[in-house]
Design a protein around this motif. Sequence first.
Motif, PDB file in Angstrom:
ATOM      1  N   ASP A  63       0.824  -1.206   0.000  1.00  0.00           N
ATOM      2  CA  ASP A  63       0.000   0.000   0.000  1.00  0.00           C
ATOM      3  C   ASP A  63       0.855   1.251   0.000  1.00  0.00           C
ATOM      4  O   ASP A  63       1.944   1.281   0.588  1.00  0.00           O
ATOM      5  CB  ASP A  63      -0.918   0.016   1.237  1.00  0.00           C
ATOM      6  N   ASP A  64       0.328   2.290  -0.633  1.00  0.00           N
ATOM      7  CA  ASP A  64       0.979   3.585  -0.643  1.00  0.00           C
ATOM      8  C   ASP A  64       0.953   4.161   0.775  1.00  0.00           C
ATOM      9  O   ASP A  64      -0.017   3.968   1.511  1.00  0.00           O
ATOM     10  CB  ASP A  64       0.250   4.517  -1.614  1.00  0.00           C
ATOM     11  N   VAL A  65       2.000   4.876   1.148  1.00  0.00           N
ATOM     12  CA  VAL A  65       2.090   5.467   2.488  1.00  0.00           C
ATOM     13  C   VAL A  65       0.886   6.370   2.764  1.00  0.00           C
ATOM     14  O   VAL A  65       0.375   6.411   3.888  1.00  0.00           O
ATOM     15  CB  VAL A  65       3.415   6.251   2.649  1.00  0.00           C
ATOM     16  N   ALA A  66       0.389   7.068   1.747  1.00  0.00           N
ATOM     17  CA  ALA A  66      -0.755   7.966   1.929  1.00  0.00           C
ATOM     18  C   ALA A  66      -2.022   7.212   2.343  1.00  0.00           C
ATOM     19  O   ALA A  66      -2.935   7.804   2.921  1.00  0.00           O
ATOM     20  CB  ALA A  66      -1.003   8.754   0.649  1.00  0.00           C
ATOM     21  N   ASP A  67      -2.088   5.911   2.079  1.00  0.00           N
ATOM     22  CA  ASP A  67      -3.262   5.112   2.431  1.00  0.00           C
ATOM     23  C   ASP A  67      -3.166   4.505   3.837  1.00  0.00           C
ATOM     24  O   ASP A  67      -4.123   3.879   4.298  1.00  0.00           O
ATOM     25  CB  ASP A  67      -3.462   3.993   1.415  1.00  0.00           C
ATOM     26  N   LEU A  68      -2.039   4.676   4.498  1.00  0.00           N
ATOM     27  CA  LEU A  68      -1.850   4.112   5.835  1.00  0.00           C
ATOM     28  C   LEU A  68      -2.404   5.054   6.899  1.00  0.00           C
ATOM     29  O   LEU A  68      -2.402   6.272   6.734  1.00  0.00           O
ATOM     30  CB  LEU A  68      -0.368   3.862   6.106  1.00  0.00           C
ATOM     31  N   THR A  69      -2.887   4.477   7.980  1.00  0.00           N
ATOM     32  CA  THR A  69      -3.289   5.255   9.151  1.00  0.00           C
ATOM     33  C   THR A  69      -2.421   4.815  10.323  1.00  0.00           C
ATOM     34  O   THR A  69      -1.902   3.695  10.337  1.00  0.00           O
ATOM     35  CB  THR A  69      -4.776   5.044   9.501  1.00  0.00           C
ATOM     36  N   TYR A  70      -2.271   5.696  11.291  1.00  0.00           N
ATOM     37  CA  TYR A  70      -1.429   5.390  12.450  1.00  0.00           C
ATOM     38  C   TYR A  70      -1.965   6.138  13.658  1.00  0.00           C
ATOM     39  O   TYR A  70      -2.807   7.036  13.538  1.00  0.00           O
ATOM     40  CB  TYR A  70       0.031   5.800  12.180  1.00  0.00           C
ATOM     41  N   HIS A  71      -1.480   5.743  14.823  1.00  0.00           N
ATOM     42  CA  HIS A  71      -1.739   6.512  16.044  1.00  0.00           C
ATOM     43  C   HIS A  71      -0.589   6.290  17.016  1.00  0.00           C
ATOM     44  O   HIS A  71       0.103   5.272  16.964  1.00  0.00           O
ATOM     45  CB  HIS A  71      -3.096   6.165  16.685  1.00  0.00           C
ATOM     46  N   TRP A  72      -0.369   7.287  17.842  1.00  0.00           N
ATOM     47  CA  TRP A  72       0.612   7.197  18.928  1.00  0.00           C
ATOM     48  C   TRP A  72      -0.164   6.858  20.188  1.00  0.00           C
ATOM     49  O   TRP A  72      -1.256   7.361  20.411  1.00  0.00           O
ATOM     50  CB  TRP A  72       1.330   8.540  19.130  1.00  0.00           C
TER      51      TRP A  72
END
Length: 177
Positions: free
Chosen positions: A148-157
């Motif tokens: 997947d393209d980095v723009a399609d990734l989600t993250y959280h701290w």
Amino acid sequence: SVLLTMACNSDEGVKAYNSDPQAVITSHNDGDVILADEVISFRATVTDDNDPSGDLEAQWTAGSRVICSFTPPDSDGVSTCESTINEGETNIQVEVRDPQNATGLDDVTLEVIVSEPPTAEITSPEQSGSYYNDQLMLFAAVIGDNEDDVADLTYHWESSVDGILTVDDPPETNGEI
């Protein structure tokens, strides 16, 4: 109405012929790429010159494994199947049968790739550093994914003290957050 083809031979009398039903996979083509272990929707059109679509049944297989058992198609003659495909199950086949057990087949050969999990590496703060609880700290990381393209990734701290921290910034094109 049922269409029967009749033949008359003086030696054999009248015979009725049942034509084989037809199946055409419409959702995928040979060589399409899918991810292993992801739910995939398959579709095929099933028809028969002798029987209405409501009298037909279709079954789907991935390799030698049945992924959707024999069921009637919808009123438009479309058979659907949702299933995960395992690594190595590259041949997907639909089989249609009529009430006389005549069958028709179609298949596609797909490229099945194994999806790797995304990666995340914390780059700041350093684990061996000294930090003070009354000073702000910079948190930084690099995230990525092979499929997947980095723009399609989600993250959280997430903090062991404050729980999930609110961060709405999208990742940079190189995956930095």
